[in-house]
Design an enzyme around this catalytic site. Structure first.
Site, PDB file in Angstrom:
ATOM      1  N   ALA A 193      31.860  40.830  86.304  1.00 15.67           N
ATOM      2  CA  ALA A 193      32.697  39.848  86.042  1.00 15.67           C
ATOM      3  C   ALA A 193      32.807  39.414  84.629  1.00 15.67           C
ATOM      4  O   ALA A 193      33.856  38.892  84.176  1.00 15.67           O
ATOM      5  CB  ALA A 193      32.101  38.681  87.082  1.00 15.67           C
ATOM      6  N   TYR A 194      31.796  39.158  84.038  1.00 13.16           N
ATOM      7  CA  TYR A 194      31.713  38.590  82.715  1.00 13.16           C
ATOM      8  C   TYR A 194      32.371  39.690  81.674  1.00 13.16           C
ATOM      9  O   TYR A 194      33.298  39.099  81.075  1.00 13.16           O
ATOM     10  CB  TYR A 194      30.115  38.538  82.085  1.00 13.16           C
ATOM     11  CG  TYR A 194      30.292  37.816  80.733  1.00 13.16           C
ATOM     12  CD1 TYR A 194      30.365  36.662  80.293  1.00 13.16           C
ATOM     13  CD2 TYR A 194      29.788  38.800  79.564  1.00 13.16           C
ATOM     14  CE1 TYR A 194      30.251  36.237  79.000  1.00 13.16           C
ATOM     15  CE2 TYR A 194      29.708  38.622  78.619  1.00 13.16           C
ATOM     16  CZ  TYR A 194      29.803  37.345  77.926  1.00 13.16           C
ATOM     17  OH  TYR A 194      29.983  36.821  76.823  1.00 13.16           O
ATOM     18  N   SER A 195      32.238  40.842  81.808  1.00 16.78           N
ATOM     19  CA  SER A 195      32.817  41.824  80.885  1.00 16.78           C
ATOM     20  C   SER A 195      34.152  41.972  81.059  1.00 16.78           C
ATOM     21  O   SER A 195      35.062  42.369  80.081  1.00 16.78           O
ATOM     22  CB  SER A 195      31.860  43.203  81.079  1.00 16.78           C
ATOM     23  OG  SER A 195      30.782  43.168  80.546  1.00 16.78           O
ATOM     24  N   THR A 200      36.319  39.628  81.951  1.00 19.98           N
ATOM     25  CA  THR A 200      36.848  38.477  81.282  1.00 19.98           C
ATOM     26  C   THR A 200      36.992  38.880  79.800  1.00 19.98           C
ATOM     27  O   THR A 200      38.016  38.424  79.137  1.00 19.98           O
ATOM     28  CB  THR A 200      36.146  37.267  81.429  1.00 19.98           C
ATOM     29  OG1 THR A 200      35.143  37.288  80.829  1.00 19.98           O
ATOM     30  CG2 THR A 200      36.403  36.857  82.999  1.00 19.98           C
TER      31      THR A 200
END
Length: 281
Positions: free
Chosen positions: A158-160, A162
């Site tokens: 999820a972080y990557s 974004t």
């Protein structure tokens, strides 16, 4: 953009971590700095710190996932200092340690709201303000080394995702601003000593309120020996002055990124072979 003295920068996520390091470095370089963050007390502490050192700064509490709040903050900055020349879309939150299928919808809204829409709102608000005075400027968008590769075992999907988006937004913005006198940089930091592992404490009430994500507290140990935010600030300052696009903090991740690109090139090699076979049939 070589001449920064007495010009104005606006920095989101400025109250702590990399944003604080960039804001302090730009202030030391002689810029007026508008500090934006959701952490009101820490933001005001940084403002006083900059002013104590002889710099000029204002603190504006704002949630970058809220377009109207970003626009209002930009107006405050312009009222205080006049023309804006440098915009640093830096605010971001972590979403590590959880498999994609287990991430709650509310957490998706939060990480996308801050990490992607925060940059979008900054571009939509700050770039026209820089354009209108015609004196040139620079935009820095903070992505991550995780915006160029996936670290196995960390569950950073999820972080990557974004941060991949921030890289793409930055590449598009660079193309669109070509010839305008406005430079673009995308900051892709690796290990930096910040409290990003505890960013959930700042989730706004409208997105569920503060909480603690134990799954990502392993980051505290992994970044303990990283660069300081001020070191990253110096790297960003150099990139603004030298008009660099990709801004890295470490050389070590190169092998991971090269491995990803080899996989892509191998896929192109395969399709090229298939095309050759089809032509000979």
């Amino acid at each position: 953009m070589k001449d920064l003295k007495a010009k104005t920068a606006i920095v989101t996520g400025a109250a702590s971590g990399i944003g604080s390091g960039i804001a302090q470095t730009l202030a030391e370089a002689g810029m007026n700095v508008a500090l934006l963050d959701i952490q009101e007390r820490a933001l005001d502490d940084l403002r006083r710190q900059i002013e104590t050192r002889g710099g000029k700064a204002i603190a504006v509490t704002a949630d970058v996932s809220d377009a109207q709040a970003v626009a209002a903050a930009a107006r405050r900055a312009e009222e205080a200092f006049g023309r804006i020349h440098v915009a640093v879309n830096n605010a971001g939150v972590a979403m590590h340690g959880t498999p994609l299928e287990e991430i709650a919808l509310g957490d998706w809204d939060w990480v996308i709201g801050v990490n992607i829409f925060g940059v979008i709102h900054g571009i939509r608000t700050f770039v026209p303000m820089i354009r209108k005075h015609g004196e040139g400027g620079h935009v820095v968008n903070t992505a991550s080394i995780g915006g160029l590769q996936m670290r196995p075992g960390w569950n950073t999907g999820a972080y990557s995702m974004t941060k991949y988006a921030v890289v793409a937004l930055s590449e598009a913005l660079e193309q669109e601003l070509a010839g305008s006198g406005i430079g673009v940089s995308v900051l892709c930091p690796a290990s930096v000593r910040t409290a990003i592992y505890d960013s959930a404490k700042n989730r706004p009430a409208r997105l569920g309120g503060p909480f603690r994500r134990e799954q990502q507290h392993f980051l505290k140990d992994t970044i303990a020996d990283g660069l300081t935010p001020l070191q990253v600030g110096e790297r960003v300052l150099r990139a603004i002055r030298d008009d660099e696009f990709f801004v890295f903090t470490h050389s070590e991740p190169r092998q991971l990124i090269e491995a990803r690109h080899r996989r892509i090139m191998e896929a192109f090699d395969r399709i090229a072979e298939i095309e050759r076979e089809e032509r000979t049939c």
